[in-house]
Design an enzyme around this catalytic site. Structure first.
Site, PDB file in Angstrom:
ATOM      1  N   ASP A   1      20.611   0.358  33.060  1.00  0.00           N
ATOM      2  CA  ASP A   1      21.503  -0.495  33.429  1.00  0.00           C
ATOM      3  C   ASP A   1      22.387   0.022  34.127  1.00  0.00           C
ATOM      4  OD1 ASP A   1      22.812   0.883  31.240  1.00  0.00           O
ATOM      5  OD2 ASP A   1      23.188  -1.091  29.809  1.00  0.00           O
ATOM      6  N   SER A   2      22.466   1.563  34.420  1.00  0.00           N
ATOM      7  CA  SER A   2      23.352   2.050  35.455  1.00  0.00           C
ATOM      8  C   SER A   2      23.219   1.197  36.561  1.00  0.00           C
ATOM      9  CB  SER A   2      23.131   3.447  35.397  1.00  0.00           C
ATOM     10  OG  SER A   2      21.760   3.794  35.565  1.00  0.00           O
TER      11      SER A   2
ATOM     12  N   ASP B   1      15.753  -0.484  30.267  1.00  0.00           N
ATOM     13  CA  ASP B   1      17.101  -0.698  29.513  1.00  0.00           C
ATOM     14  C   ASP B   1      17.198  -2.186  29.000  1.00  0.00           C
ATOM     15  OD1 ASP B   1      18.425   1.518  28.681  1.00  0.00           O
ATOM     16  OD2 ASP B   1      19.799   1.609  30.591  1.00  0.00           O
TER      17      ASP B   1
ATOM     18  N   LYS C   1      14.447   0.698  26.252  1.00  0.00           N
ATOM     19  CA  LYS C   1      15.628   1.733  25.700  1.00  0.00           C
ATOM     20  C   LYS C   1      16.906   0.797  25.286  1.00  0.00           C
ATOM     21  CE  LYS C   1      18.462   4.695  28.309  1.00  0.00           C
ATOM     22  NZ  LYS C   1      19.807   4.078  28.106  1.00  0.00           N
TER      23      LYS C   1
ATOM     24  N   GLU D   1      20.970   1.142  23.013  1.00  0.00           N
ATOM     25  CA  GLU D   1      21.991   1.728  22.861  1.00  0.00           C
ATOM     26  C   GLU D   1      22.228   1.693  21.247  1.00  0.00           C
ATOM     27  OE1 GLU D   1      25.566   1.579  25.385  1.00  0.00           O
ATOM     28  OE2 GLU D   1      23.973   1.997  27.165  1.00  0.00           O
TER      29      GLU D   1
ATOM     30  N   GLU E   1      23.606  11.102  25.304  1.00  0.00           N
ATOM     31  CA  GLU E   1      24.715  11.130  26.258  1.00  0.00           C
ATOM     32  C   GLU E   1      26.078  11.693  25.864  1.00  0.00           C
ATOM     33  OE1 GLU E   1      24.532   7.416  28.594  1.00  0.00           O
ATOM     34  OE2 GLU E   1      26.389   8.251  29.983  1.00  0.00           O
TER      35      GLU E   1
HETATM   36  O1  KIV Z   1      21.472   3.615  32.406  1.00  0.00           O
HETATM   37  C1  KIV Z   1      21.193   4.632  32.551  1.00  0.00           C
HETATM   38  O2  KIV Z   1      20.748   4.896  33.804  1.00  0.00           O
HETATM   39  C2  KIV Z   1      21.072   5.429  31.267  1.00  0.00           C
HETATM   40  C3  KIV Z   1      20.772   6.933  31.734  1.00  0.00           C
HETATM   41  C4  KIV Z   1      22.204   7.453  32.342  1.00  0.00           C
HETATM   42  C5  KIV Z   1      20.367   7.623  30.594  1.00  0.00           C
HETATM   43  O3  KIV Z   1      21.165   5.020  30.325  1.00  0.00           O
END
Ligand code: KIV
Length: 258
Positions: A32-33, A71, A101, A103, A170
């Site tokens: 989600d970056s 994510d 993924k 958090e 992280e």
């Molecule tokens: O959102 C993302 O790209 C991430 C990575 C930085 C691990 O969670």
């Protein structure tokens, strides 16, 4: 791959980038970056499930061998395990990704157990949690005081026990991330944590020099593609304004008569 060959993980948001990375990466993470890197948002909080599905689908199309992990964005899973399952079912069905993924440490253990018991492979994400930036007090490294360090090690253990197949650590101080890695039986993936982790992930645009807003300490730049893009675009603009592009070789000639 725990304590064996280091795992190579990179972020990808598009099919052409996935195609370039796929031969080298074990995991392609549709992070989600992308909210910050691709959409220019100030944080990851504005990212939606639809965005993740669009980019996840493109990355799955562009890859052959890497495991594509998508994510879960903010607000799409925290309300309840049932909400999380519905989001995962949509993301997995529509993108064809290998897993998701999410958090969170102990607070997410019940959800991780619920998902993995229902066929959703889950990668955890502990330490610095960008989706909680507003309650956790910024992006600084985690684990500096003893109490927080103990909580992070506990987070890693419960996430692994709940069934996560791996977890990102992280923004966590090195000795604590090392201890977290030693404390769990599943592979840990480092970003701003420790070389002792079982794998490494970087945001691809960061390591290629394509995202110039800021460069965190943990990023190593392997190329300066931002500069290369500017040079190429500058040359194009100059040739267009000087009427040197297109040349005759770029034009379709009239069909020759027989
Ligand atoms: O959102 C993302 O790209 C991430 C990575 C930085 C691990 O969670």
């Amino acid at each position: 791959m725990k304590r064996a060959e280091p795992i190579v993980c990179l972020t990808a948001y598009s099919a052409p980038m996935a195609k370039l990375l796929d031969p080298y990466a074990d995991i392609l993470l549709v992070g989600d970056s992308l909210g910050m890197v691709h959409y220019g948002l100030a944080s990851t909080l504005g990212v939606t499930v639809d965005m993740m599905i669009n980019h996840g689908t493109a990355v799955v199309r562009g890859s052959e061998r890497a495991a594509v992990i998508v994510d879960l964005p903010f607000g799409s899973y925290q309300a309840s395990p049932e909400q999380a399952f519905r989001t995962c079912a949509r993301i997995m069905a529509e993108t064809g990704c290998a897993g998701v993924k999410l958090e969170g440490g102990r607070a997410m253990a019940e959800t991780i157990a619920f998902l993995t018991a229902r066929g959703v492979p889950v990668m955890g994400h502990v330490g610095l949690l960008p989706q909680s930036v507003n309650t956790a007090g910024g992006y600084g490294p985690r684990g500096r005081d003893e109490r927080e360090a103990r909580r992070l090690i506990d987070d890693a253990k419960v996430v692994a026990e709940a069934g996560a197949f791996s977890m990102v650590i992280e923004g966590t101080i090195e000795p604590v991330a090392r201890e977290m890695t030693a404390a769990v039986s599943v592979p840990t993936i480092d970003i701003g944590a420790s070389p002792a982790c079982d794998g490494q992930v970087l945001v691809t645009e960061d390591m290629l020099g394509l995202f110039g807003e800021y460069t965190p300490t943990f990023v190593k730049r392997y190329a300066q593609l931002g500069e290369a893009v500017q040079e190429a675009v500058g040359a194009f603009a100059e040739e267009v304004r000087g009427r040197r592009f297109p040349g005759p070789e770029h034009c379709f000639a009239a069909k020759k008569s027989a």
